[in-house]
Design a protein around this motif. Structure first.
Motif, PDB file in Angstrom:
ATOM      1  N   ALA A  17       0.829  -1.209   0.000  1.00 23.69           N
ATOM      2  CA  ALA A  17       0.000   0.000   0.000  1.00 23.69           C
ATOM      3  C   ALA A  17       0.862   1.257   0.000  1.00 23.69           C
ATOM      4  CB  ALA A  17      -0.925  -0.004   1.206  1.00 23.69           C
ATOM      5  N   ASN A  18       2.028   1.197   0.667  1.00 28.15           N
ATOM      6  CA  ASN A  18       2.931   2.341   0.717  1.00 28.15           C
ATOM      7  C   ASN A  18       3.910   2.238  -0.450  1.00 28.15           C
ATOM      8  OD1 ASN A  18       4.984   4.228   1.284  1.00 28.15           O
ATOM      9  ND2 ASN A  18       4.622   4.069   3.493  1.00 28.15           N
ATOM     10  N   ARG A  19       3.563   2.879  -1.567  1.00 31.72           N
ATOM     11  CA  ARG A  19       4.369   2.752  -2.783  1.00 31.72           C
ATOM     12  C   ARG A  19       5.799   3.260  -2.582  1.00 31.72           C
ATOM     13  NH1 ARG A  19      -0.534   1.150  -3.704  1.00 31.72           N
ATOM     14  NH2 ARG A  19      -1.355   1.136  -5.825  1.00 31.72           N
ATOM     15  N   ALA A  20       5.931   4.368  -1.848  1.00 32.97           N
ATOM     16  CA  ALA A  20       7.259   4.941  -1.629  1.00 32.97           C
ATOM     17  C   ALA A  20       8.147   3.970  -0.862  1.00 32.97           C
ATOM     18  CB  ALA A  20       7.145   6.267  -0.880  1.00 32.97           C
ATOM     19  N   ALA A  21       7.592   3.321   0.169  1.00 36.21           N
ATOM     20  CA  ALA A  21       8.366   2.380   0.981  1.00 36.21           C
ATOM     21  C   ALA A  21       8.778   1.164   0.157  1.00 36.21           C
ATOM     22  CB  ALA A  21       7.541   1.943   2.193  1.00 36.21           C
ATOM     23  N   VAL A  22       7.869   0.672  -0.684  1.00 35.51           N
ATOM     24  CA  VAL A  22       8.190  -0.486  -1.525  1.00 35.51           C
ATOM     25  C   VAL A  22       9.306  -0.138  -2.503  1.00 35.51           C
ATOM     26  CG1 VAL A  22       7.315  -2.040  -3.306  1.00 35.51           C
ATOM     27  CG2 VAL A  22       5.903  -1.506  -1.325  1.00 35.51           C
ATOM     28  N   ALA A  23       9.184   1.025  -3.156  1.00 35.24           N
ATOM     29  CA  ALA A  23      10.202   1.449  -4.112  1.00 35.24           C
ATOM     30  C   ALA A  23      11.563   1.601  -3.423  1.00 35.24           C
ATOM     31  CB  ALA A  23       9.786   2.758  -4.774  1.00 35.24           C
ATOM     32  N   ALA A  24      11.561   2.251  -2.256  1.00 34.19           N
ATOM     33  CA  ALA A  24      12.810   2.462  -1.521  1.00 34.19           C
ATOM     34  C   ALA A  24      13.455   1.132  -1.129  1.00 34.19           C
ATOM     35  CB  ALA A  24      12.547   3.309  -0.279  1.00 34.19           C
ATOM     36  N   ALA A  25      12.641   0.169  -0.709  1.00 36.31           N
ATOM     37  CA  ALA A  25      13.157  -1.142  -0.315  1.00 36.31           C
ATOM     38  C   ALA A  25      13.804  -1.861  -1.497  1.00 36.31           C
ATOM     39  CB  ALA A  25      12.022  -1.991   0.261  1.00 36.31           C
ATOM     40  N   TYR A  26      13.203  -1.735  -2.669  1.00 38.32           N
ATOM     41  CA  TYR A  26      13.762  -2.391  -3.864  1.00 38.32           C
ATOM     42  C   TYR A  26      15.050  -1.703  -4.318  1.00 38.32           C
ATOM     43  CZ  TYR A  26      10.190  -5.877  -4.781  1.00 38.32           C
ATOM     44  OH  TYR A  26       9.387  -6.991  -4.702  1.00 38.32           O
ATOM     45  N   PHE A  27      15.089  -0.380  -4.214  1.00 42.65           N
ATOM     46  CA  PHE A  27      16.321   0.330  -4.562  1.00 42.65           C
ATOM     47  C   PHE A  27      17.460  -0.102  -3.643  1.00 42.65           C
ATOM     48  CE2 PHE A  27      13.675   4.117  -6.233  1.00 42.65           C
ATOM     49  CZ  PHE A  27      13.598   3.523  -7.481  1.00 42.65           C
ATOM     50  N   LYS A  29      17.684  -2.920  -1.981  1.00 40.89           N
ATOM     51  CA  LYS A  29      18.017  -4.338  -2.154  1.00 40.89           C
ATOM     52  C   LYS A  29      18.792  -4.606  -3.439  1.00 40.89           C
ATOM     53  CE  LYS A  29      15.889  -8.938  -2.353  1.00 40.89           C
ATOM     54  NZ  LYS A  29      14.596  -9.700  -2.243  1.00 40.89           N
ATOM     55  N   TYR A  30      18.366  -3.955  -4.542  1.00 41.71           N
ATOM     56  CA  TYR A  30      18.950  -4.280  -5.844  1.00 41.71           C
ATOM     57  C   TYR A  30      19.877  -3.200  -6.398  1.00 41.71           C
ATOM     58  CZ  TYR A  30      15.305  -7.882  -5.915  1.00 41.71           C
ATOM     59  OH  TYR A  30      14.503  -8.955  -5.613  1.00 41.71           O
ATOM     60  N   GLY A  31      19.792  -1.987  -5.844  1.00 41.79           N
ATOM     61  CA  GLY A  31      20.511  -0.888  -6.463  1.00 41.79           C
ATOM     62  C   GLY A  31      19.700  -0.350  -7.629  1.00 41.79           C
ATOM     63  N   TYR A  32      20.158   0.736  -8.217  1.00 46.33           N
ATOM     64  CA  TYR A  32      19.400   1.321  -9.316  1.00 46.33           C
ATOM     65  C   TYR A  32      20.327   2.029 -10.296  1.00 46.33           C
ATOM     66  CZ  TYR A  32      19.991   5.726  -6.772  1.00 46.33           C
ATOM     67  OH  TYR A  32      20.525   6.807  -6.138  1.00 46.33           O
ATOM     68  N   VAL A  33      19.810   2.258 -11.486  1.00 46.31           N
ATOM     69  CA  VAL A  33      20.517   3.001 -12.522  1.00 46.31           C
ATOM     70  C   VAL A  33      19.837   4.352 -12.667  1.00 46.31           C
ATOM     71  CG1 VAL A  33      21.130   3.083 -14.965  1.00 46.31           C
ATOM     72  CG2 VAL A  33      21.162   0.900 -13.750  1.00 46.31           C
ATOM     73  N   VAL A  61      10.794   2.334 -12.826  1.00 45.28           N
ATOM     74  CA  VAL A  61       9.700   1.887 -11.958  1.00 45.28           C
ATOM     75  C   VAL A  61       8.378   2.217 -12.639  1.00 45.28           C
ATOM     76  CG1 VAL A  61       8.564   2.154  -9.740  1.00 45.28           C
ATOM     77  CG2 VAL A  61      11.055   2.248  -9.870  1.00 45.28           C
ATOM     78  N   ILE A  62       7.561   1.207 -12.848  1.00 47.72           N
ATOM     79  CA  ILE A  62       6.211   1.407 -13.384  1.00 47.72           C
ATOM     80  C   ILE A  62       5.246   1.232 -12.221  1.00 47.72           C
ATOM     81  CG2 ILE A  62       4.475   0.601 -15.015  1.00 47.72           C
ATOM     82  CD1 ILE A  62       6.747  -0.519 -16.724  1.00 47.72           C
ATOM     83  N   LEU A  63       4.587   2.314 -11.867  1.00 47.59           N
ATOM     84  CA  LEU A  63       3.749   2.330 -10.668  1.00 47.59           C
ATOM     85  C   LEU A  63       2.277   2.270 -11.049  1.00 47.59           C
ATOM     86  CD1 LEU A  63       3.775   2.680  -7.568  1.00 47.59           C
ATOM     87  CD2 LEU A  63       3.628   5.132  -7.954  1.00 47.59           C
ATOM     88  N   ASP A  64       1.609   1.228 -10.608  1.00 47.03           N
ATOM     89  CA  ASP A  64       0.176   1.081 -10.884  1.00 47.03           C
ATOM     90  C   ASP A  64      -0.640   1.902  -9.899  1.00 47.03           C
ATOM     91  OD1 ASP A  64      -2.320  -0.101 -11.821  1.00 47.03           O
ATOM     92  OD2 ASP A  64      -2.277  -1.242  -9.955  1.00 47.03           O
ATOM     93  N   ASP A  65      -1.614   2.638 -10.426  1.00 48.40           N
ATOM     94  CA  ASP A  65      -2.541   3.370  -9.573  1.00 48.40           C
ATOM     95  C   ASP A  65      -1.793   4.317  -8.646  1.00 48.40           C
ATOM     96  OD1 ASP A  65      -5.042   4.039  -8.766  1.00 48.40           O
ATOM     97  OD2 ASP A  65      -5.266   2.401  -7.342  1.00 48.40           O
ATOM     98  N   GLY A  66      -0.844   5.076  -9.206  1.00 47.67           N
ATOM     99  CA  GLY A  66       0.032   5.850  -8.340  1.00 47.67           C
ATOM    100  C   GLY A  66       0.045   7.342  -8.537  1.00 47.67           C
ATOM    101  N   MET A  67      -0.875   7.877  -9.324  1.00 45.88           N
ATOM    102  CA  MET A  67      -0.818   9.317  -9.596  1.00 45.88           C
ATOM    103  C   MET A  67      -0.945  10.146  -8.321  1.00 45.88           C
ATOM    104  SD  MET A  67      -3.052  11.490 -12.356  1.00 45.88           S
ATOM    105  CE  MET A  67      -2.580  13.153 -12.818  1.00 45.88           C
ATOM    106  N   GLN A  68      -1.730   9.626  -7.360  1.00 44.94           N
ATOM    107  CA  GLN A  68      -1.982  10.394  -6.129  1.00 44.94           C
ATOM    108  C   GLN A  68      -0.870  10.235  -5.097  1.00 44.94           C
ATOM    109  OE1 GLN A  68      -3.446   7.650  -7.002  1.00 44.94           O
ATOM    110  NE2 GLN A  68      -3.582   6.263  -5.268  1.00 44.94           N
ATOM    111  N   HIS A  69       0.156   9.412  -5.402  1.00 49.15           N
ATOM    112  CA  HIS A  69       1.263   9.227  -4.451  1.00 49.15           C
ATOM    113  C   HIS A  69       2.304  10.328  -4.660  1.00 49.15           C
ATOM    114  CE1 HIS A  69       0.135   5.322  -2.656  1.00 49.15           C
ATOM    115  NE2 HIS A  69      -0.473   5.137  -3.796  1.00 49.15           N
ATOM    116  N   TRP A  70       2.070  11.440  -4.008  1.00 44.93           N
ATOM    117  CA  TRP A  70       2.930  12.608  -4.194  1.00 44.93           C
ATOM    118  C   TRP A  70       4.312  12.428  -3.575  1.00 44.93           C
ATOM    119  CZ3 TRP A  70      -0.956  17.110  -2.759  1.00 44.93           C
ATOM    120  CH2 TRP A  70      -1.985  17.128  -3.704  1.00 44.93           C
TER     121      TRP A  70
END
Length: 288
Positions: A17-27, A29-33, A61-70
């Motif tokens: 539900a917390n898109r920012a937390a999920v994205a941060a956790a993946y960054f 864990k895996y690193g990012y470009v 990152v392709i975020l589903d249903d995320g326009m309102q996640h400022w």
């Protein structure tokens, strides 16, 4: 469902539900470009896709249903509108379906009107007019869900043509946001009779639901003198494939569909992809 379709590829599926937390956790864990780095941008400018098949790093990152996640930075906003209901009553939650006012469309880079094949020409014109009133220059595309084939719940590797249910008695069971589109697709394949059981969106099937479905199937069998077939969507199948097997000896099939762009007013799938590439190229270039 995405995890099943993308298994073995470079994509990673994050759920939460917390898109920012999920994205941060993946960054973490895996690193990012960083797409804004000179190397990445140069490759984008040359219209080449940077391959990370041999790397675990996240490139986009392709975020589903995320326009309102400022809380997350967005490079590109694609707004998908359900053509069957559009904006509902145009009220914000909890009075209506909107999470933001329609003026939020000003932030969008492209709009997609889905289920456009099931909307009248006048309906599409009205939808386009409402969008243009907010952002006149917003590109608009049109899509539909195209049924492909079925597979059996008991055998995911099976593949049955749509014609396999021609003249059959069918019970459509779904827990999705737009059940009308699903049922309409089944009605078009030539079934003898189509009944439906709709559950709330994202509903997880329970034993009592299976009992309810079984009772409806028995009623249909008594009425028509032949065994009806249950048809569910892929989303419903992937929520719990095992519980649906409890409907045996009734057959349960899963409808596989694909998103298809409709060629209207010169807007095509190729044009949509080109628009995304050009928009990203401009945004990732940043200020000169």
């Amino acid at each position: 469902m995405l995890g099943r379709h993308l298994l073995g590829g470079p994509a990673k599926i994050g759920v939460g539900a917390n898109r920012a937390a999920v994205a941060a956790a993946y960054f973490e864990k895996y690193g990012y470009v960083d797409p804004r780095s000179s190397t990445s941008y140069q490759r984008l400018r040359l219209n080449k896709v940077e391959s990370h098949l041999n790397s675990e790093k996240v490139g986009a990152v392709i975020l589903d249903d995320g326009m309102q996640h400022w809380s997350l930075h967005h490079d590109l906003e694609v707004v998908m509108v359900n053509g069957l209901v559009l904006w509902g009553c145009c009220h914000l939650l909890p009075l209506g379906p909107l999470r933001e006012p329609l003026t939020a469309l000003k932030r969008a880079d492209v709009a997609v009107i889905h289920h456009a094949d099931m909307v009248s020409e006048q309906g599409l014109k009205d939808a386009e007019l409402m969008i243009r009133e907010v952002k006149e220059s917003l590109p608009i595309f049109y899509t539909r869900m195209t049924p492909l084939n079925f597979f059996e719940v008991s055998n995911i590797n099976s593949k049955l043509p749509l014609g396999a249910l021609c003249n059959a008695i069918i019970l459509c069971v779904s827990a999705i946001g737009s059940a009308n589109a699903f049922v309409n697709a089944i009605e078009k394949i030539g079934a003898s009779f189509v009944d439906r059981l709709n559950f709330s969106d994202h509903h997880i099937f329970q034993a009592r639901d299976v009992d309810l479905i079984r009772r409806r199937l028995e009623e249909l069998e008594d009425k028509f003198g032949s065994k009806p077939v249950v048809v569910v969507t892929e989303k419903d199948y992937d929520r719990d494939a095992e519980i649906l097997k409890g409907l045996y000896p009734f057959k349960v099939l899963v409808l596989c569909s694909a998103l298809q762009f409709l060629s209207q007013k010169g807007c095509t799938e190729k044009g949509f992809k080109k628009l995304l590439e050009e928009s990203l190229r401009v945004k990732l270039r940043g200020p000169n």
